[in-house]
Design a protein around this motif. Structure first.
Motif, PDB file in Angstrom:
ATOM      1  N   HIS A  38       3.865  -7.395   8.210  1.00  0.00           N
ATOM      2  CA  HIS A  38       2.600  -6.930   7.893  1.00  0.00           C
ATOM      3  C   HIS A  38       2.396  -5.411   8.173  1.00  0.00           C
ATOM      4  CE1 HIS A  38       1.928 -11.167   6.860  1.00  0.00           C
ATOM      5  NE2 HIS A  38       1.378 -10.876   5.987  1.00  0.00           N
ATOM      6  N   ALA A  39       3.015  -4.788   8.960  1.00  0.00           N
ATOM      7  CA  ALA A  39       2.969  -3.488   9.338  1.00  0.00           C
ATOM      8  C   ALA A  39       3.035  -2.398   8.265  1.00  0.00           C
ATOM      9  CB  ALA A  39       4.022  -2.983  10.394  1.00  0.00           C
ATOM     10  N   TYR A  40       2.174  -1.491   7.978  1.00  0.00           N
ATOM     11  CA  TYR A  40       2.135  -0.696   6.909  1.00  0.00           C
ATOM     12  C   TYR A  40       3.157   0.831   7.096  1.00  0.00           C
ATOM     13  CZ  TYR A  40      -1.154  -3.296   4.023  1.00  0.00           C
ATOM     14  OH  TYR A  40      -1.655  -4.214   3.330  1.00  0.00           O
ATOM     15  N   ILE A  41       3.813   0.921   6.215  1.00  0.00           N
ATOM     16  CA  ILE A  41       4.755   2.126   6.173  1.00  0.00           C
ATOM     17  C   ILE A  41       4.401   2.984   5.082  1.00  0.00           C
ATOM     18  CG2 ILE A  41       7.072   2.612   6.387  1.00  0.00           C
ATOM     19  CD1 ILE A  41       7.845  -0.022   7.447  1.00  0.00           C
ATOM     20  N   GLY A  42       4.456   4.228   5.070  1.00  0.00           N
ATOM     21  CA  GLY A  42       4.261   5.215   3.930  1.00  0.00           C
ATOM     22  C   GLY A  42       3.552   6.503   4.293  1.00  0.00           C
ATOM     23  N   ILE A  43       3.140   7.010   3.454  1.00  0.00           N
ATOM     24  CA  ILE A  43       2.338   8.253   3.656  1.00  0.00           C
ATOM     25  C   ILE A  43       0.617   8.006   3.976  1.00  0.00           C
ATOM     26  CG2 ILE A  43       1.701  10.649   3.023  1.00  0.00           C
ATOM     27  CD1 ILE A  43       4.190  10.362   1.021  1.00  0.00           C
ATOM     28  N   PRO A  44       0.235   7.890   4.997  1.00  0.00           N
ATOM     29  CA  PRO A  44      -1.087   7.484   5.387  1.00  0.00           C
ATOM     30  C   PRO A  44      -1.951   8.320   4.478  1.00  0.00           C
ATOM     31  CG  PRO A  44       0.008   8.084   7.389  1.00  0.00           C
ATOM     32  CD  PRO A  44       0.795   8.490   6.369  1.00  0.00           C
ATOM     33  N   GLY A  45      -2.746   7.310   3.799  1.00  0.00           N
ATOM     34  CA  GLY A  45      -4.042   7.922   2.914  1.00  0.00           C
ATOM     35  C   GLY A  45      -3.611   8.404   1.516  1.00  0.00           C
ATOM     36  N   VAL A  46      -2.071   8.144   1.389  1.00  0.00           N
ATOM     37  CA  VAL A  46      -1.439   8.644   0.060  1.00  0.00           C
ATOM     38  C   VAL A  46      -0.890   7.476  -0.777  1.00  0.00           C
ATOM     39  CG1 VAL A  46       0.144  10.355  -1.177  1.00  0.00           C
ATOM     40  CG2 VAL A  46      -1.280  11.090   0.679  1.00  0.00           C
ATOM     41  N   PHE A  47       0.096   6.777   0.100  1.00  0.00           N
ATOM     42  CA  PHE A  47       0.845   5.676  -0.481  1.00  0.00           C
ATOM     43  C   PHE A  47       1.442   4.918   0.813  1.00  0.00           C
ATOM     44  CE2 PHE A  47       4.364   3.194  -2.522  1.00  0.00           C
ATOM     45  CZ  PHE A  47       3.697   3.092  -3.844  1.00  0.00           C
ATOM     46  N   GLU A  48       0.806   3.711   0.892  1.00  0.00           N
ATOM     47  CA  GLU A  48       1.295   2.978   2.135  1.00  0.00           C
ATOM     48  C   GLU A  48       1.395   1.300   1.530  1.00  0.00           C
ATOM     49  OE1 GLU A  48      -0.289   4.090   6.492  1.00  0.00           O
ATOM     50  OE2 GLU A  48      -1.979   4.117   4.992  1.00  0.00           O
ATOM     51  N   LEU A  49       2.425   0.579   1.860  1.00  0.00           N
ATOM     52  CA  LEU A  49       2.657  -0.631   1.776  1.00  0.00           C
ATOM     53  C   LEU A  49       3.060  -1.310   3.136  1.00  0.00           C
ATOM     54  CD1 LEU A  49       4.907  -0.578  -1.635  1.00  0.00           C
ATOM     55  CD2 LEU A  49       2.311  -0.959  -1.235  1.00  0.00           C
ATOM     56  N   SER A  50       2.906  -2.481   3.018  1.00  0.00           N
ATOM     57  CA  SER A  50       3.220  -3.283   4.383  1.00  0.00           C
ATOM     58  C   SER A  50       4.940  -3.500   4.087  1.00  0.00           C
ATOM     59  CB  SER A  50       2.601  -4.841   4.369  1.00  0.00           C
ATOM     60  OG  SER A  50       3.179  -5.652   3.202  1.00  0.00           O
ATOM     61  N   LEU A  51       5.423  -3.710   5.143  1.00  0.00           N
ATOM     62  CA  LEU A  51       7.104  -3.647   5.189  1.00  0.00           C
ATOM     63  C   LEU A  51       7.308  -4.939   4.116  1.00  0.00           C
ATOM     64  CD1 LEU A  51       9.817  -3.123   6.342  1.00  0.00           C
ATOM     65  CD2 LEU A  51       9.317  -4.503   7.951  1.00  0.00           C
ATOM     66  N   GLY A  52       6.531  -6.209   4.130  1.00  0.00           N
ATOM     67  CA  GLY A  52       6.904  -7.292   3.268  1.00  0.00           C
ATOM     68  C   GLY A  52       6.999  -6.875   2.044  1.00  0.00           C
ATOM     69  N   HIS A  53       5.654  -5.859   1.479  1.00  0.00           N
ATOM     70  CA  HIS A  53       5.723  -5.539   0.228  1.00  0.00           C
ATOM     71  C   HIS A  53       6.794  -4.493  -0.253  1.00  0.00           C
ATOM     72  CE1 HIS A  53       1.723  -7.476   0.054  1.00  0.00           C
ATOM     73  NE2 HIS A  53       1.948  -7.573  -1.074  1.00  0.00           N
ATOM     74  N   TRP A  54       7.207  -3.723   0.886  1.00  0.00           N
ATOM     75  CA  TRP A  54       8.117  -2.600   0.528  1.00  0.00           C
ATOM     76  C   TRP A  54       9.531  -3.565  -0.016  1.00  0.00           C
ATOM     77  CZ3 TRP A  54       7.990   1.975  -0.882  1.00  0.00           C
ATOM     78  CH2 TRP A  54       7.035   2.918  -0.390  1.00  0.00           C
ATOM     79  N   VAL A  55       9.821  -4.730   0.749  1.00  0.00           N
ATOM     80  CA  VAL A  55      10.928  -5.520   0.261  1.00  0.00           C
ATOM     81  C   VAL A  55      10.561  -6.140  -1.022  1.00  0.00           C
ATOM     82  CG1 VAL A  55      12.159  -7.526   0.875  1.00  0.00           C
ATOM     83  CG2 VAL A  55      11.558  -5.921   2.661  1.00  0.00           C
ATOM     84  N   GLN A  56       9.508  -6.805  -1.320  1.00  0.00           N
ATOM     85  CA  GLN A  56       9.146  -7.581  -2.321  1.00  0.00           C
ATOM     86  C   GLN A  56       8.805  -6.623  -3.831  1.00  0.00           C
ATOM     87  OE1 GLN A  56       5.948 -10.584  -2.312  1.00  0.00           O
ATOM     88  NE2 GLN A  56       5.061  -9.514  -4.047  1.00  0.00           N
ATOM     89  N   ASP A  57       8.138  -5.501  -3.672  1.00  0.00           N
ATOM     90  CA  ASP A  57       7.889  -4.772  -4.836  1.00  0.00           C
ATOM     91  C   ASP A  57       8.906  -3.741  -4.920  1.00  0.00           C
ATOM     92  OD1 ASP A  57       5.640  -6.168  -5.463  1.00  0.00           O
ATOM     93  OD2 ASP A  57       4.425  -4.667  -4.048  1.00  0.00           O
ATOM     94  N   GLY A  58       9.686  -3.042  -3.849  1.00  0.00           N
ATOM     95  CA  GLY A  58      10.423  -2.076  -3.876  1.00  0.00           C
ATOM     96  C   GLY A  58      11.734  -2.557  -3.975  1.00  0.00           C
TER      97      GLY A  58
END
Length: 397
Positions: A38-58
């Motif tokens: 559930h930790a968020y990864i990405g460009i803060p304030g621009v485009f961030e997703l949780s690690l789980g969503h990076w796997v599921q959506d990316g």
């Protein structure tokens, strides 16, 4: 890499990933691993997703790209390139969608779990073909072709469900721009065979990322970007890209998704306290798929021209139905989407998918092994001798 291109090994890795996730989630380190997912990864304030969503959506968008490339090939040059070829598996696939939905609704109707009705409609192509490869030595190629066509049609249904049912507050402007990017991607892919293929490949990667971001921001599930790109890409380069991506999809993308989706805590409650979603999926995958595919497939044998489709027996259709009950990847994704706002129900639905798929794997292994044994005996019998009475009875089934 050749091991990851085989039909057997990826299925084993996928199953091992799900089992490992269940063990981890129910161990002392489970909460810590869940926090990481559930930790968020990405460009803060621009485009961030949780690690789980990076796997599921990316990452899963790459899997759907590979599926779409295979779908494009089958629709143009393969086993679904004419209505005549597609008729029998299409009828069976319809039964394999309608009956599991009906079975699920028998359990979930009137409860808050009713939104999960699409979950047991999916078939995991990689897993089903893996079981077929492990236990189906000696089966006629027609059975594999029928299963492949059936699973691809199932995937089309799953893609439609994801695109239509789990899309909210669509930004039509962003979606239109994404469509233009996909069209440009498809046109540019025709230039991959030129001398400037290095530059073209780099531009295609950038366009693919742009299409994915735009689809995600539009409100449509991001995996649909993978589908659109796979269908739009020129076939020859698309098949080459699919070949290069296959080991990564089998060895990284799908195991990571299986681990992420199966990272659920088994509820310490009595069976009667489990959600109807759990019971509906647990029964609908093995029972609904077998009854739906075998029943509709048997009807299709009487509708389709015998010369236009594999000459399958009822026992072959039962084996195909059991293989169709291995929902796994797409069913896990549908569980995540259907119960995104109800984590407890989602976890129990995930357990239902794992349990129903496990039952289907066992039943499919037994039925496929039996059919393979039968066909090996028939093939070994002298051509001028009639098969034993038991085999004659089986062939009539």
């Amino acid at each position: 890499m050749s091991l990851l291109r085989s039909a057997r090994f990826p299925a084993i890795v996928l199953l091992a990933s799900a089992v490992l996730a269940l063990i981890v989630a129910n161990s002392p380190i489970g909460p810590s691993v869940d926090d990481v997912m559930h930790a968020y990864i990405g460009i803060p304030g621009v485009f961030e997703l949780s690690l789980g969503h990076w796997v599921q959506d990316g990452l899963l968008a790459i899997f759907f790209f590979v599926v779409a490339v295979e779908l494009q090939y089958e629709l143009t040059n393969g086993e679904l390139n004419s209505a005549r070829k597609a008729l029998q598996p299409a009828i069976a696939a319809a039964g394999g969608v309608i009956v599991p939905i009906a079975v699920f609704l028998m359990f979930a109707s009137g409860s808050d779990a009713v939104d999960g009705w699409p979950i047991p409609t999916a078939t995991d192509i990689a897993f089903a073909l893996g079981v077929l490869a492990l236990f189906g030595k000696g089966l006629p190629s027609g059975i594999r072709i029928f299963l492949l066509a059936l699973a691809i049609l199932d995937d089309i249904v799953g893609i439609v469900f994801i695109a239509v049912l789990f899309t909210t507050d669509v930004n039509l402007g962003l979606l239109a721009i994404a469509a233009v990017v996909v069209i440009v991607f498809g046109a540019l892919s025709r230039a991959l065979d030129t001398r400037a293929r290095g530059v073209v490949a780099a531009l295609l990667v950038l366009l693919a990322i742009a299409a994915w971001v735009l689809v995600y921001l539009s409100g449509v599930h991001a995996t649909i970007a993978g589908v659109a790109l796979g269908l739009a890409m020129a076939q020859r380069p698309a098949l080459r890209v699919r070949h290069e991506l296959e080991p990564w999809v089998n060895g990284v993308v799908l195991p990571l998704f299986a681990f992420s989706a199966a990272l659920v805590v088994i509820p310490a409650v009595s069976p009667t306290q489990l959600s109807p979603a759990f019971w509906g999926i647990l029964v609908a995958l093995p029972v609904g798929k077998i009854v739906g595919i075998a029943g509709a497939g048997w009807i299709s044998l009487r509708v389709a021209n015998r010369g236009s489709a594999p000459d399958l027996k009822l026992l072959d259709l039962l084996a195909a139905g059991a293989l169709g009950g291995i929902g796994f990847t797409v069913s896990l994704l549908l569980s995540e989407l259907a119960f995104a706002g109800a984590p407890l129900v989602r976890d129990e639905a995930t357990l239902g998918v794992l349990g129903g798929s496990a039952v289907s794997i066992v039943v499919a292994a037994l039925l496929v092994a039996q059919r393979a044994h039968h066909y090996r005996r028939v093939a070994a019998a002298p051509s001028d001798e009639a098969p034993p009475a038991g085999d004659r009875d089986e062939q009539m089934a």
